[in-house]
Design a protein around this motif. Structure first.
Motif: not given
Length: 291
Positions: A68-79, A184-193, A216-222
């Protein structure tokens, strides 16, 4: 993923209150990537026509919240045309109604050579857009920063729990890569599928946008976590596809991400081969072919 043939009566009543009477209903095992969720493709409106939707019952409250969060807040970024659009949700039923998207899963494409490389290049560009979607809260960022360590901890607990059931070489291999993941060290974070395999990517031809399904597994993560299914799948033995993907993605992997991806693909490969019958185990191949 598989769904029951009959939509539960209570869910059907809710869906019809949103989109109108359903004139057709089909189990839709290809509507999203492999998961315990259930999905139906429905038609609302006149028989033989009308609008088509997916009705999805999430596997858990967490999966429902994430999708639900993904569809409301992230999907619009895809076009436009690059993901299903949310029509309605029901927390009571853990259900979502979305528009459908056309296309063939990448796993079913017959394209080869330059044509397939072009698809993976588009996939990289699409995933880059998703990874840049929105800004995490402080709590989400802190949780995302701990994700690789938690993954290593879970893998190590599995090894310890298996005990002597694991061959010594396999046990040491997994423990070495859990340690490598922590270092491994610090890696970039973002909103993943979160489930970025070939089934989640839908291709409708060169004139149509590539689409993503199943959040359904989308979230902020490496962000490196999203590369693991592809690194264990189509990129093995096909480095040109990996190169094409990261060309579209817009950057190369950082050294820390390369180390993390190597360890993650190795652990995933071991998990797969451990479930295969027979004594032969060639788990290092997947990790080496991924990078």
């Amino acid at each position: 993923m598989s769904g029951a043939t009959t939509l539960p009566d209570s869910v059907r009543a809710w869906a019809e209150s949103v989109v109108g009477p359903l004139t057709s209903l089909d189990d839709a095992p290809s509507a999203a990537c492999s998961s315990p969720s259930r999905v139906w493709e429905v038609t609302a409106g006149r028989q033989g026509g009308g609008d088509r939707f997916w009705v999805k019952l999430a596997a858990s409250p967490l999966a429902f919240t994430r999708e639900t969060f993904a569809h409301r807040h992230a999907v619009s970024y895809l076009g436009p045309g690059r993901a299903p659009r949310l029509t309605a949700t029901s927390a009571q039923h853990l259900a979502l109604i979305t528009t459908t998207v056309p296309g063939t899963p990448l796993s079913a494409l017959t394209a080869t050579g330059a044509a397939l490389e072009a698809v993976h290049r588009k996939a990289g560009a699409l995933v880059a857009q998703l990874h840049q979607a929105g800004k995490p809260t402080r709590a989400a960022r802190e949780e995302a920063g701990r994700a690789l360590r938690h993954t290593a901890d879970r893998a190590e607990r599995s090894v310890r729990a298996a005990g002597e059931q694991l061959p010594p070489a396999e046990r040491e291999f997994m423990l070495a890569h859990t340690a490598g993941l922590r270092d491994a060290g610090r890696v970039p974070l973002g909103y993943i599928h979160g489930g970025l395999d070939e089934h989640a990517l839908r291709w409708s031809g060169v004139r149509a946008p590539l689409a993503l399904v199943d959040f359904q597994r989308a979230r902020f993560a490496p962000v490196v976590l999203d590369f693991v299914p592809l690194a264990c799948g189509p990129w093995v033995g096909q480095p040109r596809l990996r190169t094409a993907f990261f060309t579209g993605y817009g950057r190369r992997l950082l050294p820390e991400e390369k180390r993390a991806l190597y360890c993650l693909t190795a652990l995933r490969a071991v998990g797969r081969t451990a479930r295969q019958p027979g004594p032969a185990r060639h788990f290092p191949h997947h990790a080496e072919g991924a990078l």
